[in-house]
Design a protein around this motif. Structure first.
Motif, PDB file in Angstrom:
ATOM      1  N   SER A   1      -4.846 -11.492   6.772  1.00  0.00           N
ATOM      2  CA  SER A   1      -5.718 -10.474   6.193  1.00  0.00           C
ATOM      3  C   SER A   1      -5.370 -10.260   4.722  1.00  0.00           C
ATOM      4  N   ASN A   2      -6.228  -9.532   4.014  1.00  0.00           N
ATOM      5  CA  ASN A   2      -5.919  -9.180   2.636  1.00  0.00           C
ATOM      6  C   ASN A   2      -4.674  -8.314   2.593  1.00  0.00           C
ATOM      7  N   CYS A   3      -3.918  -8.446   1.520  1.00  0.00           N
ATOM      8  CA  CYS A   3      -2.716  -7.630   1.380  1.00  0.00           C
ATOM      9  C   CYS A   3      -3.103  -6.166   1.213  1.00  0.00           C
ATOM     10  N   SER A   4      -2.268  -5.283   1.746  1.00  0.00           N
ATOM     11  CA  SER A   4      -2.575  -3.854   1.691  1.00  0.00           C
ATOM     12  C   SER A   4      -2.475  -3.294   0.277  1.00  0.00           C
ATOM     13  N   VAL A   5      -1.763  -3.973  -0.618  1.00  0.00           N
ATOM     14  CA  VAL A   5      -1.639  -3.551  -2.016  1.00  0.00           C
ATOM     15  C   VAL A   5      -1.723  -4.788  -2.904  1.00  0.00           C
ATOM     16  N   THR A   6      -1.923  -4.572  -4.207  1.00  0.00           N
ATOM     17  CA  THR A   6      -1.970  -5.694  -5.143  1.00  0.00           C
ATOM     18  C   THR A   6      -0.617  -5.965  -5.788  1.00  0.00           C
TER      19      THR A   6
END
Length: 543
Positions: A322-327
């Protein structure tokens, strides 16, 4: 507490006995939950604030877990000695008020709790340190469940019963059953020579004939394939001699139509259904149909109980991360899989290990920044530098330049500006101009053609094609060979005016010259008459 011996008898009774028992609160019931799922009837509505509460105990009376269902505006569950607060079911539950809940506890690989509501799987969770908020959950849940108890606060549970592993055979009843994906098991206790028989029909979804089988308990046991055989055939091997037999019927169609029969785990038949093995001419018309239903014939006197053969579940492949929860600054991402390749059938083992994996991501310090647009000449962005990682910049070019490629760039983790198609600011070609802009929007170079191109904001019209000329007052580039009618009219009027002025000037000149000539002639006439010149000085000079 009172032990309900009748409940114990129910657990050990035949699968034919499926009566419901009224719920009694605070009463111990002997119940092996790990061997037999528990079914509970309720008719509570949402927002009634009723609850189902079932406590689990070991044979020594120690707490071994428990489960609670809350009928709030959104039905919730609570896993005793694991959850720290109620949790909403993630699956939409059936809207019907009358519900049958089925609680299954599987410990073949970890501690797994599975809950169905009207045959819809509402919960399937593996208890672990990551799913339980209470650190000592395993102390209780690792105990073997030998008793259950409906708690005193349970005001939703009405009746309960064991969920039998086996189902009693009902003759002439059509049963939904995908025989091609799940083998069928049948229990019999008929002796050889009794002339009892197992007679099972196969049907497709429209209930058309799709084959079938007869097992004849004569002194020499035989089989008969419906829509294939023309007469009963002796089994090629000797059947187990015990009267209690467990038959397993398997139908596969991956490479031809193959029927396999096991008796107490001994393979007694393995036949490829074909023109060479079938004496019935139209066998393929029936056996090629997909089997979606089964039916025990009215003449079936041997079949007692049936069930799907247990099929162990298998994991699917993991999904993409999934996309990371933060950048930046450290976050998490996950990927999931399901135990559905194949799904667990008939009490088969559930998949081991977890259905979700986590990993760290974007661990870079959030102070990482991109500095400026140095590599990009004549370009501007909508943000002041430096910018943080993840910032998306909108680009524009200075006057006289056109943006080619991407109109956005992103500040990446390595402090560089990322793009797909390299952005460039390209100077306008000859014959084009770029008008000034007060915002960051991109303005393309505009072709100077025709008489409709406004030069407002442009430095001048010298960038226009040589065949065009500028009228600075009107701020337009106009084509010499294609002047508009209004300008033609103005030019004609201007020429006429200049011509009229010229005529007037010429006329005035001629008139003045004529006046001068008349004056000289008059003077000469006066001299002739008087004998004296009008101007004596001029006369003397002439002499």
């Amino acid at each position: 507490m009172l032990i309900l011996l009748v409940a114990s008898l129910v657990i050990g009774a035949s699968a034919e006995d499926q009566d419901w028992f009224p719920v009694q609160r605070d009463v111990d019931i002997e119940y092996d939950l790990e061997a037999t799922p528990l079914e509970i009837q309720t008719n509570s509505t949402l927002d009634s604030k009723h609850e189902v509460r079932v406590n689990f105990y070991s044979s020594e009376g120690d707490v071994a877990g428990g489960v609670v269902f809350n009928f709030t505006n959104a039905t919730q569950y609570y896993i005793d000695l694991c959850s720290t607060s109620p949790i909403e079911f993630q699956t939409d539950l059936p809207s019907k008020v009358d519900k049958v809940w089925r609680i299954s506890l599987i410990k073949s690989s970890g501690v797994r709790l599975v809950i169905h509501c009207n045959d819809v799987e509402a919960l399937n969770t593996l208890l672990s340190d990551s799913t339980c908020g209470q650190s000592d959950w395993s102390t209780s849940w690792d105990r073997d469940v030998a008793k259950i108890q409906f708690g005193s606060s349970d005001d939703a549970s009405d009746f309960y019963r064991p969920k039998p592993r086996w189902t009693a055979v009902q003759n002439n009843a059509t049963i939904d059953f995908d025989l091609e994906s799940t083998p069928l098991e049948i229990k019999t206790d008929s002796t050889l020579g009794s002339s009892d028989e197992v007679w099972l029909y196969f049907r497709n979804s429209e209930e058309d004939g799709a084959g079938g089988i007869l097992l004849d308990f004569s002194s020499t046991p035989q089989y008969y394939l419906d829509y294939c055989s023309t007469s009963p055939t002796d089994f090629p091997v000797t059947l187990p001699s015990v009267p209690d037999r467990l038959w397993r019927i398997t139908l596969t169609k991956s490479s031809g139509i193959r029927l396999m029969i096991h008796c107490n785990d001994v393979e007694v038949l393995n036949i490829l259904i074909s023109a060479s093995t079938c004496g019935f001419n139209f066998w393929s018309e029936y056996w090629n149909r997909d089997v979606a239903k089964i039916k025990f014939s009215s003449t079936d006197t041997a079949s007692d109980y049936y069930k799907p053969q247990p099929v162990d579940g298998g994991w699917t492949e993991f999904t993409d991360w999934s996309n990371c929860s933060v950048t930046c600054g450290g976050g998490t991402q996950n990927r999931t899989r399901t135990c559905s390749a194949p799904i667990t059938v008939g009490g088969g083992s559930y998949c081991e290990e977890q259905d979700i994996e986590y990993q760290e991501c974007s661990i870079e310090d959030c102070t990482v920044q991109c500095d400026d647009l140095k590599p990009w000449d004549n370009m501007a962005a909508n943000e002041e530098f430096p910018v943080d990682v993840g910032t998306v910049l909108e680009l524009s070019c200075f006057n006289g330049y056109e943006l080619r490629g991407d109109d956005k760039m992103t500040c990446s983790k390595d402090k560089s500006l990322a793009y797909a198609d390299k952005p460039q600011c390209v100077a306008c070609e000859p014959g084009f101009y770029m008008s000034n802009s007060t915002d960051m929007a991109m303005i393309n170079c505009t072709l100077c053609e025709g008489n409709a191109i406004s030069l407002e904001g442009a430095q001048n019209c010298t960038d226009c094609d040589p065949e065009l000329e500028a009228n600075v007052e009107k701020t337009r580039c106009v084509t010499k060979a294609n002047l508009p009618i209004v300008w033609i009219i103005i030019a004609v009027i201007s020429i006429l005016i200049n011509l009229i002025i010229l005529i007037i000037v010429v006329l005035k000149y001629i008139r003045r010259k004529n006046k001068s000539k008349v004056a000289v002639d008059s003077e000469q006439k006066t001299e002739l008459k008087t004998g004296f010149p009008k101007n004596p000085k001029n006369h003397q000079m002439n002499q």
